[in-house]
Design a protein around this motif. Structure first.
Motif, mmCIF file in Angstrom:
data_model
loop_
_atom_site.group_PDB
_atom_site.id
_atom_site.type_symbol
_atom_site.label_atom_id
_atom_site.label_comp_id
_atom_site.label_asym_id
_atom_site.label_seq_id
_atom_site.Cartn_x
_atom_site.Cartn_y
_atom_site.Cartn_z
ATOM 1 N N TYR A 67 0.713 -1.092 0.001
ATOM 2 C CA TYR A 67 0.119 -0.179 0.133
ATOM 3 C C TYR A 67 0.926 1.179 -0.165
ATOM 4 C CZ TYR A 67 -3.100 3.761 1.640
ATOM 5 O OH TYR A 67 -4.023 4.804 1.650
ATOM 6 N N ARG A 68 2.029 1.273 0.789
ATOM 7 C CA ARG A 68 2.900 2.485 0.918
ATOM 8 C C ARG A 68 3.475 2.788 -0.592
ATOM 9 N NH1 ARG A 68 5.141 1.703 6.853
ATOM 10 N NH2 ARG A 68 3.571 2.664 7.723
ATOM 11 N N TRP A 78 2.462 1.785 -3.373
ATOM 12 C CA TRP A 78 1.311 2.181 -4.499
ATOM 13 C C TRP A 78 0.844 3.462 -4.089
ATOM 14 C CZ3 TRP A 78 -3.880 3.300 -3.361
ATOM 15 C CH2 TRP A 78 -4.656 3.291 -4.542
ATOM 16 N N SER A 79 0.958 4.028 -2.860
ATOM 17 C CA SER A 79 0.687 5.358 -2.604
ATOM 18 C C SER A 79 1.601 6.230 -3.164
ATOM 19 C CB SER A 79 0.195 5.569 -1.133
ATOM 20 O OG SER A 79 1.142 5.314 -0.394
ATOM 21 N N ARG A 80 3.041 5.839 -2.973
ATOM 22 C CA ARG A 80 3.993 6.870 -3.269
ATOM 23 C C ARG A 80 3.961 6.958 -4.975
ATOM 24 N NH1 ARG A 80 8.696 3.931 -0.723
ATOM 25 N NH2 ARG A 80 7.799 3.918 1.678
ATOM 26 N N ARG A 128 1.295 9.430 -5.872
ATOM 27 C CA ARG A 128 1.621 10.631 -5.596
ATOM 28 C C ARG A 128 2.448 11.168 -6.765
ATOM 29 N NH1 ARG A 128 3.557 10.542 0.005
ATOM 30 N NH2 ARG A 128 2.449 8.672 0.450
#
Length: 123
Positions: A113-114, A116-118, A121
């Motif tokens: 998840y981290r 993917w979120s980076r 962004r």
């Protein structure tokens, strides 16, 4: 503080792992009434991995893995001395090994998840 952080996340992982083990095996918390089939109860082992990974910021996989592996003999001792034994030693060992897998899967889900979120962004 940076050096102590892996051990803090590992200690949190150990405490939560043992808590989930005692709640499932010791019938302290009636989990089977909420989740009727025992196959789905193994998913509760995702929580120690998820919470410990959130605390450690996803940087210390080895410390989290070692924390989960340390729980195997600890839980076997708790099971032998404090809880009612139904299964054999080898069945409990297989159960705890699969619980370590689920715990580390929780770590990997948070890490995925981290990442993917980076990536989201950046775009």
């Amino acid at each position: 503080m940076r050096r102590v952080f892996p051990f803090l996340a590992s200690a949190i992982n150990i405490v939560l792992f043992v808590f989930v083990f005692i709640s499932l095996k010791g019938h302290v918390i009636p989990v089977n009434k909420v989740i009727p089939q025992e196959d789905f109860c193994m998913l509760l082992y995702l929580l120690p991995g998820i919470i410990a990974c959130l605390v450690s910021r996803g940087e210390h996989f080895v410390a989290l893995f070692l924390g989960s592996v340390i729980c195997i003999p600890l839980c076997l001792l708790i099971r032998h001395y404090f809880l009612f034994e139904i299964r054999s030693y080898w069945e409990e060992l297989a159960y705890l090994t699969s619980a370590v897998f689920w715990s580390m899967l929780g770590v990997m889900l948070v890490t995925l998840y981290r990442v993917w979120s980076r990536q989201a962004r950046r775009q």
